[in-house]
Design a protein around this motif. Structure first.
Motif, PDB file in Angstrom:
ATOM      1  N   LEU A 129       0.832  -1.201   0.000  1.00 17.37           N
ATOM      2  CA  LEU A 129       0.000   0.000   0.000  1.00 17.37           C
ATOM      3  C   LEU A 129       0.868   1.252   0.000  1.00 17.37           C
ATOM      4  O   LEU A 129       0.589   2.223  -0.717  1.00 17.37           O
ATOM      5  CB  LEU A 129      -0.920  -0.012   1.222  1.00 17.37           C
ATOM      6  N   LEU A 188       1.057   4.601  -2.556  1.00 21.74           N
ATOM      7  CA  LEU A 188       0.951   5.992  -2.118  1.00 21.74           C
ATOM      8  C   LEU A 188       2.142   6.802  -2.619  1.00 21.74           C
ATOM      9  O   LEU A 188       1.985   7.901  -3.174  1.00 21.74           O
ATOM     10  CB  LEU A 188       0.867   6.059  -0.593  1.00 21.74           C
ATOM     11  N   THR A 235       2.129   7.515  -6.514  1.00 25.40           N
ATOM     12  CA  THR A 235       1.206   8.572  -6.931  1.00 25.40           C
ATOM     13  C   THR A 235       1.677   9.929  -6.413  1.00 25.40           C
ATOM     14  O   THR A 235       1.547  10.943  -7.108  1.00 25.40           O
ATOM     15  CB  THR A 235      -0.219   8.273  -6.434  1.00 25.40           C
ATOM     16  N   ALA A 285      -5.788  12.689  -1.886  1.00 21.46           N
ATOM     17  CA  ALA A 285      -5.706  11.298  -1.432  1.00 21.46           C
ATOM     18  C   ALA A 285      -6.816  10.952  -0.457  1.00 21.46           C
ATOM     19  O   ALA A 285      -7.537   9.970  -0.645  1.00 21.46           O
ATOM     20  CB  ALA A 285      -4.349  11.033  -0.783  1.00 21.46           C
ATOM     21  N   TYR A 302      -1.847  13.656  -2.055  1.00 19.96           N
ATOM     22  CA  TYR A 302      -0.977  12.486  -1.995  1.00 19.96           C
ATOM     23  C   TYR A 302       0.400  12.855  -1.446  1.00 19.96           C
ATOM     24  O   TYR A 302       0.995  12.108  -0.659  1.00 19.96           O
ATOM     25  CB  TYR A 302      -0.852  11.845  -3.375  1.00 19.96           C
ATOM     26  N   LEU A 354      -0.870   2.969   6.941  1.00 19.53           N
ATOM     27  CA  LEU A 354       0.272   3.105   6.048  1.00 19.53           C
ATOM     28  C   LEU A 354       1.575   3.297   6.822  1.00 19.53           C
ATOM     29  O   LEU A 354       2.627   2.792   6.432  1.00 19.53           O
ATOM     30  CB  LEU A 354       0.045   4.272   5.094  1.00 19.53           C
ATOM     31  N   LEU A 385      -5.927   3.544  -3.306  1.00 13.52           N
ATOM     32  CA  LEU A 385      -4.493   3.590  -3.605  1.00 13.52           C
ATOM     33  C   LEU A 385      -4.158   2.831  -4.889  1.00 13.52           C
ATOM     34  O   LEU A 385      -3.322   3.278  -5.682  1.00 13.52           O
ATOM     35  CB  LEU A 385      -3.698   3.022  -2.428  1.00 13.52           C
TER      36      LEU A 385
END
Length: 450
Positions: A27, A31, A34, A43, A63, A103, A258
């Motif tokens: 994940l 992130l 991007t 985001a 993001y 995250l 994501l």
């Protein structure tokens, strides 16, 4: 209604062989990718009413900003005296803090353990003991509830909980203030390489006695399988009414956003007026909601920019009647609706209603499942119960905090079977194990090109 074995091969997927692994991705890497290419893309969006129930401002994170906060928080977590792969509980509502915390725990090389914020002290204690939690991240206030205070009581009874931290004002004494933690950060970067992502733990049926583990790659794969039906484009918005407390909430919300490079907006505490306002905000939107909300949406004037509605069912479940006319006063437009069924914490199966991927058709004849076998395969046993295999459903049970040794290509059995009528699945029911199920017939997987 009868459950029938229709003679189809047990492995009804096509394409890549089941033993070929998919690309490994986390994940956090999604992130970061991007954030590098589209730093100003939105985001995560907090609900507008967040100050009312948390005393915290509602923030819209790009993001780039989200990636920076995740790295600051992860650097702080790496400064704690915890070995790599330690289990860190996340007892948070589905707001931006929850997404960033998931995250950050991954980026710190630890295992995120998803603790529903609605759990009482006894269930939190049982979960802490069963998965050997070393730390918990939570929130000071959630409406009238005080999750941080509840977890202080857990820490007093479970001495393995070494760190307790919380977002928000009025953090209790002895609890690390995560707001200051993020802003100030540790004095310096901990020595050594950044550890690898270590996956996450969730709980079957919200039962603290039934923890299961899955890798970050498996979460990404589950989201990718869901997006085959939901088709979210970059820059579009996912508006989710389901918190990231289990596979269904995580794979259809944060992970899906994501993977797609999209925006995630969540509503941890449902309010009808706030939901209506959020739904009508401009921009292409994909709604994720519990299946029971269908009757409330049917017949309403929905925004023209609403691209899809993912109605998430928990097995056992009954499919809605197909006799209602699409677009009529009693039903949603069929082309808008994606039915998603959560088979416990084992697998999510999604299909667009009224198409060849409609789940009533797929579960009636399993060869209609068109996902790559390496992503998800599906079979039906002699007693009708479904089993899954593939990266999207790679999960292992934890026993006393330890993972069971399960081969990577093993079938994941479930207690659920489709109820069939005239070749269509009308429901998913729970079936008790039988002697036949204990000695299933062995089939060779269906593989193309061989």
């Amino acid at each position: 209604m009868p459950r029938a074995s229709d003679g189809t091969p047990p492995d009804a997927s096509r394409g890549i062989p089941a033993d070929v692994p998919l690309r490994r991705v986390s994940l956090g890497s999604l992130l970061s990718a991007t954030a590098r290419r589209h730093p100003e893309r939105i985001a995560v969006v907090d609900p507008a009413d967040k100050p009312d129930w948390s005393d915290r401002p509602a923030i819209t994170w790009t993001y780039a900003a989200a990636a920076e906060i995740v790295e600051r928080l992860a650097r702080g977590l790496r400064s704690w005296r915890l070995p790599p792969g330690s289990r860190i509980g996340l007892c948070l509502p589905g707001s931006a803090e929850s997404a960033l915390a998931i995250l950050a725990v991954e980026a710190a090389g630890h295992v995120a353990c998803l603790l529903p914020v609605s759990w009482d002290e006894e269930r939190l204690l049982a979960a802490a003991q069963n998965v050997a939690l070393s730390a918990v991240l939570t929130q000071a206030r959630l409406g009238s509830a005080r999750p941080a205070e509840r977890l202080c009581a857990v820490a007093a009874r479970y001495f393995g909980l070494r760190y307790l931290a919380a977002f928000g004002p009025d953090v209790p004494d002895g609890v690390i203030n995560l707001d200051r933690f993020v802003l100030d950060g540790p004095a310096r970067e901990p020595a050594g390489p950044v550890p690898a992502a270590a996956g996450l733990v969730s709980f079957v049926g919200g039962d603290p006695e039934r923890p299961v583990y899955r890798s970050g790659e498996a979460v990404v794969a589950a989201a990718a399988a869901h997006l085959v039906a939901m088709r979210v484009a970059p820059t579009e918005r996912i508006l989710s009414l389901i918190g990231p407390h289990d596979l269904r909430g995580l794979a259809t919300g944060l992970a899906a956003a994501l993977v797609a490079g999209a925006t995630l907006e969540t509503m941890p505490l449902f309010d009808g007026a706030a939901f209506a306002a959020a739904l009508r905000r401009p921009g292409p939107t994909h709604l994720v909601a519990p299946a029971f909300i269908e009757k409330n949406l049917a017949g309403r004037d929905l925004p023209a920019e609403l691209r899809s509605i993912a109605l998430v069912h928990r097995a056992p479940a009954r499919f809605p009647g197909r006799s209602r006319a699409a677009g009529g006063p009693q039903g949603l437009r069929a082309d808008l609706v994606i039915d998603t069924i959560a088979f416990g914490e084992t697998a999510l199966l999604s299909g667009r209603r009224g198409t060849t991927s409609d789940l009533s058709l797929v579960l009636g004849k399993l060869e209609r499942l068109t996902l790559p076998a390496a992503l998800m395969s599906l079979r039906r046993g002699p007693d009708g119960r479904l089993a899954f295999r593939g990266q999207a459903c790679a999960v292992t049970a934890l026993q006393r905090g330890n993972q069971q040794a399960v081969p990577g290509n093993a079938w994941q059995e479930t207690p659920y079977a489709p109820v069939l009528f005239a070749g269509f699945a009308t429901a998913i029911e729970e079936v008790e194990s039988s002697d036949a199920a204990a000695s299933p017939e062995i089939f060779a997987p269906a593989q193309s090109g061989r």
